[in-house]
Design a protein around this motif. Structure first.
Motif, PDB file in Angstrom:
ATOM      1  N   LYS A  66       0.837  -1.206   0.000  1.00  0.00           N
ATOM      2  CA  LYS A  66       0.000   0.000   0.000  1.00  0.00           C
ATOM      3  C   LYS A  66       0.871   1.257   0.000  1.00  0.00           C
ATOM      4  CE  LYS A  66      -3.212   2.717   2.756  1.00  0.00           C
ATOM      5  NZ  LYS A  66      -3.946   2.858   4.054  1.00  0.00           N
ATOM      6  N   GLU A  67       1.892   1.280   0.846  1.00  0.00           N
ATOM      7  CA  GLU A  67       2.754   2.457   0.927  1.00  0.00           C
ATOM      8  C   GLU A  67       3.515   2.681  -0.373  1.00  0.00           C
ATOM      9  OE1 GLU A  67       2.557   4.534   3.282  1.00  0.00           O
ATOM     10  OE2 GLU A  67       1.291   3.304   4.587  1.00  0.00           O
ATOM     11  N   LEU A  68       4.011   1.598  -0.971  1.00  0.00           N
ATOM     12  CA  LEU A  68       4.726   1.728  -2.232  1.00  0.00           C
ATOM     13  C   LEU A  68       3.796   2.187  -3.354  1.00  0.00           C
ATOM     14  CD1 LEU A  68       6.941  -1.488  -2.066  1.00  0.00           C
ATOM     15  CD2 LEU A  68       7.699   0.867  -1.763  1.00  0.00           C
ATOM     16  N   LYS A 236      10.330   5.968   2.931  1.00  0.00           N
ATOM     17  CA  LYS A 236      10.110   6.804   4.114  1.00  0.00           C
ATOM     18  C   LYS A 236       9.260   6.119   5.176  1.00  0.00           C
ATOM     19  CE  LYS A 236      10.857  11.393   2.143  1.00  0.00           C
ATOM     20  NZ  LYS A 236      10.289  12.713   1.815  1.00  0.00           N
ATOM     21  N   LYS A 237       8.369   5.246   4.751  1.00  0.00           N
ATOM     22  CA  LYS A 237       7.516   4.547   5.720  1.00  0.00           C
ATOM     23  C   LYS A 237       7.989   3.123   5.960  1.00  0.00           C
ATOM     24  CE  LYS A 237       3.451   7.382   4.913  1.00  0.00           C
ATOM     25  NZ  LYS A 237       1.991   7.420   4.659  1.00  0.00           N
ATOM     26  N   PRO A 239      11.158   2.107   7.846  1.00  0.00           N
ATOM     27  CA  PRO A 239      12.380   2.494   8.570  1.00  0.00           C
ATOM     28  C   PRO A 239      13.450   1.410   8.575  1.00  0.00           C
ATOM     29  CG  PRO A 239      10.575   2.055  10.083  1.00  0.00           C
ATOM     30  CD  PRO A 239       9.984   2.077   8.725  1.00  0.00           C
ATOM     31  N   GLU A 240      13.053   0.135   8.456  1.00  0.00           N
ATOM     32  CA  GLU A 240      14.037  -0.940   8.481  1.00  0.00           C
ATOM     33  C   GLU A 240      14.924  -0.915   7.233  1.00  0.00           C
ATOM     34  OE1 GLU A 240      10.304  -2.490   6.524  1.00  0.00           O
ATOM     35  OE2 GLU A 240      10.832  -1.253   8.254  1.00  0.00           O
ATOM     36  N   ILE A 241      14.479  -0.226   6.182  1.00  0.00           N
ATOM     37  CA  ILE A 241      15.261  -0.105   4.953  1.00  0.00           C
ATOM     38  C   ILE A 241      15.823   1.300   4.791  1.00  0.00           C
ATOM     39  CG2 ILE A 241      15.170  -0.281   2.427  1.00  0.00           C
ATOM     40  CD1 ILE A 241      12.956  -2.340   2.740  1.00  0.00           C
ATOM     41  N   LEU A 242      15.096   2.289   5.268  1.00  0.00           N
ATOM     42  CA  LEU A 242      15.469   3.692   5.070  1.00  0.00           C
ATOM     43  C   LEU A 242      16.865   4.018   5.577  1.00  0.00           C
ATOM     44  CD1 LEU A 242      14.562   6.506   4.136  1.00  0.00           C
ATOM     45  CD2 LEU A 242      13.614   6.868   6.432  1.00  0.00           C
TER      46      LEU A 242
END
Length: 573
Positions: A66-68, A236-237, A239-242
């Motif tokens: 959904k975020e992507l 941005k949503k 955080p584990e990758i950002l």
């Protein structure tokens, strides 16, 4: 490259990873992940219009998907229609026919697919059986046995059908190195290169905007650095990758992209145009993750191969290998398996026959045929002469649905690299296709009905019924108005025979010419019509009027020819 048409024969009102053509009539949509080949029609104008007038249609996916999806402004209109579902949490969904109000309840469970961030498989459970749609997946041997929701207690659930990611279901790709093995080879190459000096830079030539996060996070931990990407918006949503990516171009590991990356790499330039702060030239190598290229090699090699003076190929797969798929199917033992991808160099017949061997029950050859461009139709059961029913092992098809769509992309274009794409450079072409191809053709009458020859007994019954109907006169009363122009009438004599009586009855039927033209052919004429004799005369208007009144009042009618014959017999006698 997915060729799945979007519909499952068990639950035809649901559409998955396809949002155009016949999928515009779906009652619910499901998106397994955000790669372009699974999003066809998702921003089409016809679908957008449908959402505006619908109160129940929704799109179901994972929270990450959904975020992507909503990160792209072109899909922003989906925000109020997207329903994210928790992973491995069964959810009941109502499929509502907004025209009739009919409702069907199904239970949907999202299972991890291991393909890219947010990718999931969908397990559907309802009155038509358990169905698993894998989307794109990469599961290692034994992963299916550890998924709780594929089991009922200690037993594997009875799976009716699996709609399978068959990208590498080909013995050529029997074994693909695991991601851990591939990561180790890539890490060794990068470590040896960037350890020489700060001017040694690595460019990861990744086609997709995301999907390589497994590499980013592990390489970041290994070398204590961040990976340069074009934009942080999509992370941005997450955080584990950002924390592992950056827009700072001074880092030594790049994954920046450009529509024509190869051109920008010439002349030792990165796609981002980065150069050393002191003007010193950068020493750059490129590493291109690829699976198809390795699968086509006649000689098996290491996971890293040098293909040029400063370019390398690294084996890295988003999809399960042939052996991993066989392990997955052997564990589930579904009744039916439908491929959603035809492996390059193979035909649909090839992959279907190979998958048939993995089915729990061998399907009837005369049953359903899986066609990429056609439809699954209800097969007609041929009954023997003694009317003994014929049993079929395959379940009936609720509706005619195309399950697989051919892709116009030639095999040569996808031969070397089996990579995913979700870049923005393809959007314009898709918009043109959606504007042209969303309107489906209107169904023809022949699609619903086919002419079938009647048996001799049915023919005789049909003729008998038609003759009886055409020989039964309507009753008229004196109050009925008689047409002034009596010449418009025609007289038809019909004779009916009865098996229970030997008496011959001659009935007189009078019909207006206009009424005669409106009747069907079976009533306008009869097989038993008697043609007029040569010596007969056309009745006069006065005679017709008198005959009409007698018939209407129920008086006995004596036919003129019959009176003359009786008189002649009396004279002879």
């Amino acid at each position: 490259m997915s060729s799945f048409a979007g519909r499952m024969k068990e639950y035809p009102t649901v559409s998955l990873d396809r949002f155009d053509r016949e999928n515009l009539h779906a009652q619910a949509y499901f998106l397994s992940h955000c790669h372009k080949d699974h999003m066809k029609g998702l921003k089409g104008p016809l679908l957008k219009r449908k959402l505006q007038f619908s109160r129940t249609v929704r799109l179901y996916c994972s929270f990450v998907t959904k975020e992507l999806l909503l990160n792209n402004p072109k899909y922003a209109f989906w925000e109020e229609y997207v329903v994210p579902l928790e992973l491995e949490s069964p959810t009941q969904i109502s499929l509502v026919d907004e025209a009739s109000g009919e409702r069907e309840e199904i239970v949907v469970t999202l299972l991890p697919a291991g393909h890219c961030p947010g990718s999931v498989m969908f397990l559907f459970e309802g009155c038509h059986g358990n169905v698993l749609y894998t989307g794109d997946f990469r599961l290692a041997v034994g992963d299916a046995s550890r998924m709780e929701h594929l089991h009922s207690g200690s037993r594997v659930k009875d799976i009716q059908s699996v709609y399978l990611d068959s990208t590498f279901y080909d013995p050529r790709f029997y074994q693909i190195p695991s991601r851990e093995v591939c990561l180790k080879g890539i890490s060794e190459l990068i470590g040896n290169w960037i350890g020489q000096s700060p001017y040694h830079v690595v460019w990861l030539n990744c086609k997709a905007a995301y999907g390589y996060e497994y590499l980013f996070t592990n390489l970041g931990d290994e070398f204590g650095t961040q990976i340069h990407v074009n934009s942080l918006a999509m992370f941005k949503k997450m955080p584990e990758i950002l924390s592992y990516v950056t827009t700072d171009r001074t880092t030594q590991i790049h994954a920046c992209r450009h529509p024509r990356d190869e051109e920008f790499f010439q002349g030792n330039r990165l796609p981002c145009g980065c150069s050393a702060t002191d003007g010193s030239p950068l020493r750059i190598i490129s590493i291109k993750p690829s699976t198809m290229w390795f699968g086509e090699r006649t000689k098996k090699t290491n996971v890293i191969i040098k293909t040029g003076s400063s370019s390398y190929r690294a084996c890295f797969s988003f999809h399960s290998s042939y052996s991993e798929i066989k392990d997955f199917l052997s564990y589930l033992q579904p009744v039916n398996i439908f491929p959603s991808v035809v492996p390059i160099g193979r035909s649909l017949t090839d992959v279907t026959q190979m998958l048939r061997l993995m089915c729990r029950n061998q399907p009837d050859e005369a049953g359903f045929v899986y066609k990429p461009l056609g439809v699954l139709k209800r097969s007609r059961a041929q009954r023997p002469s003694d009317e003994t029913p014929v049993e079929r092992t395959a379940p009936p098809v609720a509706t005619s649905l195309p399950l697989l769509v051919s892709d116009s992309t030639s095999a040569a274009q996808n031969y070397f690299d089996c990579t995913e794409s979700n870049g923005e450079d393809e959007d314009d072409e898709e918009e043109e296709e959606e504007g042209k191809g969303d309107v489906s053709k209107a169904p023809k009458w022949e699609d619903f009905f086919t002419a079938e020859p009647l048996s001799d007994s049915q023919n005789s019954q049909s003729h008998s019924c038609c003759s009886t109907a055409s020989q039964t006169p309507d009753l008229f009363s004196d109050s009925d108005r008689i047409p002034e122009n009596l010449d418009a009438f025609s007289l038809t004599l019909s004779a009916s025979q009865s098996n229970q009586s030997s008496q011959n009855l001659d009935d007189t039927l009078i019909l207006a010419q206009s009424e005669l033209e409106e009747l069907p052919a079976s009533q306008a004429s009869s097989d038993f019509d008697v043609p007029p004799t040569p010596e007969s005369k056309a009745p006069q208007a006065g005679e017709l009027l008198q005959l009409y009144r007698k018939l209407a009042s129920g008086q006995e009618v004596v036919i003129r020819g019959q009176v003359e014959r009786e008189g002649d017999e009396h004279l002879i006698g």
